[in-house]
Design a protein around this motif. Structure first.
Motif, PDB file in Angstrom:
ATOM      1  N   PRO A 143       4.068  35.729 -19.999  1.00 44.17           N
ATOM      2  CA  PRO A 143       2.979  36.186 -19.127  1.00 44.17           C
ATOM      3  C   PRO A 143       3.044  37.646 -18.714  1.00 44.17           C
ATOM      4  CG  PRO A 143       3.637  33.984 -18.484  1.00 44.17           C
ATOM      5  CD  PRO A 143       4.593  34.409 -19.564  1.00 44.17           C
ATOM      6  N   HIS A 144       4.240  38.197 -18.498  1.00 43.47           N
ATOM      7  CA  HIS A 144       4.268  39.597 -18.045  1.00 43.47           C
ATOM      8  C   HIS A 144       3.807  40.544 -19.145  1.00 43.47           C
ATOM      9  CE1 HIS A 144       7.894  41.419 -19.907  1.00 43.47           C
ATOM     10  NE2 HIS A 144       8.451  40.234 -19.815  1.00 43.47           N
ATOM     11  N   LEU A 146       1.544  39.478 -21.509  1.00 40.67           N
ATOM     12  CA  LEU A 146       0.118  39.175 -21.651  1.00 40.67           C
ATOM     13  C   LEU A 146      -0.714  39.888 -20.587  1.00 40.67           C
ATOM     14  CD1 LEU A 146       0.100  35.381 -22.616  1.00 40.67           C
ATOM     15  CD2 LEU A 146       0.258  37.409 -24.085  1.00 40.67           C
ATOM     16  N   GLU A 147      -0.176  39.993 -19.377  1.00 41.37           N
ATOM     17  CA  GLU A 147      -0.888  40.725 -18.339  1.00 41.37           C
ATOM     18  C   GLU A 147      -0.932  42.222 -18.659  1.00 41.37           C
ATOM     19  OE1 GLU A 147      -2.681  39.512 -15.918  1.00 41.37           O
ATOM     20  OE2 GLU A 147      -2.161  37.467 -16.501  1.00 41.37           O
ATOM     21  N   LYS A 150      -3.651  42.932 -21.211  1.00 35.43           N
ATOM     22  CA  LYS A 150      -4.985  42.970 -20.610  1.00 35.43           C
ATOM     23  C   LYS A 150      -5.340  44.376 -20.140  1.00 35.43           C
ATOM     24  CE  LYS A 150      -5.313  38.259 -18.734  1.00 35.43           C
ATOM     25  NZ  LYS A 150      -5.415  37.484 -17.463  1.00 35.43           N
ATOM     26  N   GLN A 175       0.591  29.964 -22.904  1.00 34.17           N
ATOM     27  CA  GLN A 175       0.618  31.169 -22.079  1.00 34.17           C
ATOM     28  C   GLN A 175      -0.694  31.937 -22.165  1.00 34.17           C
ATOM     29  OE1 GLN A 175       3.148  31.219 -20.015  1.00 34.17           O
ATOM     30  NE2 GLN A 175       3.875  29.453 -21.193  1.00 34.17           N
ATOM     31  N   GLN A 178      -3.171  30.020 -19.985  1.00 33.32           N
ATOM     32  CA  GLN A 178      -2.885  30.134 -18.563  1.00 33.32           C
ATOM     33  C   GLN A 178      -3.162  31.538 -18.027  1.00 33.32           C
ATOM     34  OE1 GLN A 178       1.112  28.688 -17.875  1.00 33.32           O
ATOM     35  NE2 GLN A 178       0.657  26.691 -18.802  1.00 33.32           N
ATOM     36  N   CYS A 179      -3.095  32.534 -18.906  1.00 32.09           N
ATOM     37  CA  CYS A 179      -3.361  33.915 -18.490  1.00 32.09           C
ATOM     38  C   CYS A 179      -4.825  34.304 -18.658  1.00 32.09           C
ATOM     39  CB  CYS A 179      -2.458  34.870 -19.267  1.00 32.09           C
ATOM     40  SG  CYS A 179      -0.722  34.788 -18.786  1.00 32.09           S
TER      41      CYS A 179
END
Length: 222
Positions: A143-144, A146-147, A150, A175, A178-179
């Motif tokens: 997630p870190h 994937l953020e 973005k 993931q 969820q992101c």
């Protein structure tokens, strides 16, 4: 196991140095609080073409072929290991590619250098799966990361992932969802599905020869 340093590595890197952008300062990573130092893509490439990026380019087979097929697009290729990066740079130089630059350093620091919402597409090809739980934060679909993507991607752009690892692929799909990414064109056997314009990487050809399926997904930023 530590990678063995290639013979004449420094001399080889000097020859292709004009293609390399260093994401390190005196071999020390940028501090988390340090001011961003965004690349000027127009100055870097001499045009305002869209920019796509691969993280973990390896020896450059994929990104060089992609750049050769699409001269109307500029490409950034990220690689941590100079031992591997030098081969990718030499390949690009031998092919006469002017629409590709290589970023030497850790992907975690890309947001310090890549202007916000400037990447038209991001490729993750056969990234290290880091299977142990304690290694999860190193996965390029954690997630870190994937953020961070973005913030780098143009709105509506996609992350394209290919892997031979079923468990890693399942983790990545979870993931992405969820992101807040939208999952498109999911393939559980890329070569059986016959997706057009697929560029076969070095790892990919090896896995396919062993009869292993290749998993692929396009995860779009909403």
């Amino acid at each position: 196991m530590r990678m063995r340093r290639k013979k004449h590595l420094d001399e080889r890197l000097d020859v292709v140095s004009e293609q390399i952008i260093n994401l390190w300062v005196d071999t020390v990573r940028f501090d988390a609080e340090e001011q961003a130092k965004y690349l000027d893509f127009e100055a870097l490439f001499g045009n305002d073409h869209p920019v796509e990026m691969e993280i973990g380019c390896g020896k450059g087979g994929f990104i060089c072929e992609l750049a050769a097929r699409h001269p109307e697009v500029n490409f950034l290729a990220v690689e941590l290991y100079a031992n591997v990066l030098v081969s990718a740079c030499e390949k690009a130089k031998a092919m006469g590619l002017t629409n590709i630059r290589f970023l030497s350093g850790n992907a975690e620091y890309l947001a310090r250098f890549i202007p916000p919402h400037s990447i038209a597409k991001l490729y993750l090809n056969f990234s290290t799966p880091f299977p142990k739980k304690r290694q999860a934060t190193h996965r390029l679909t954690h997630p870190h990361f994937l953020e961070m993507y973005k913030g780098l991607l143009v709105p509506g752009a996609s992350v394209v992932q290919k892997t031979d690892g079923r468990v890693f692929f399942q983790y990545s799909l979870e993931q992405f969802s969820q992101c807040g990414y939208t999952l498109e064109n999911i393939s559980l056997d890329l070569h059986a599905d016959g997706i057009e314009d697929n560029i076969v990487t070095e790892y990919e050809s090896r896995f396919v020869a062993q009869g292993l399926p290749i998993y692929r997904v396009e995860a779009r930023v909403n």
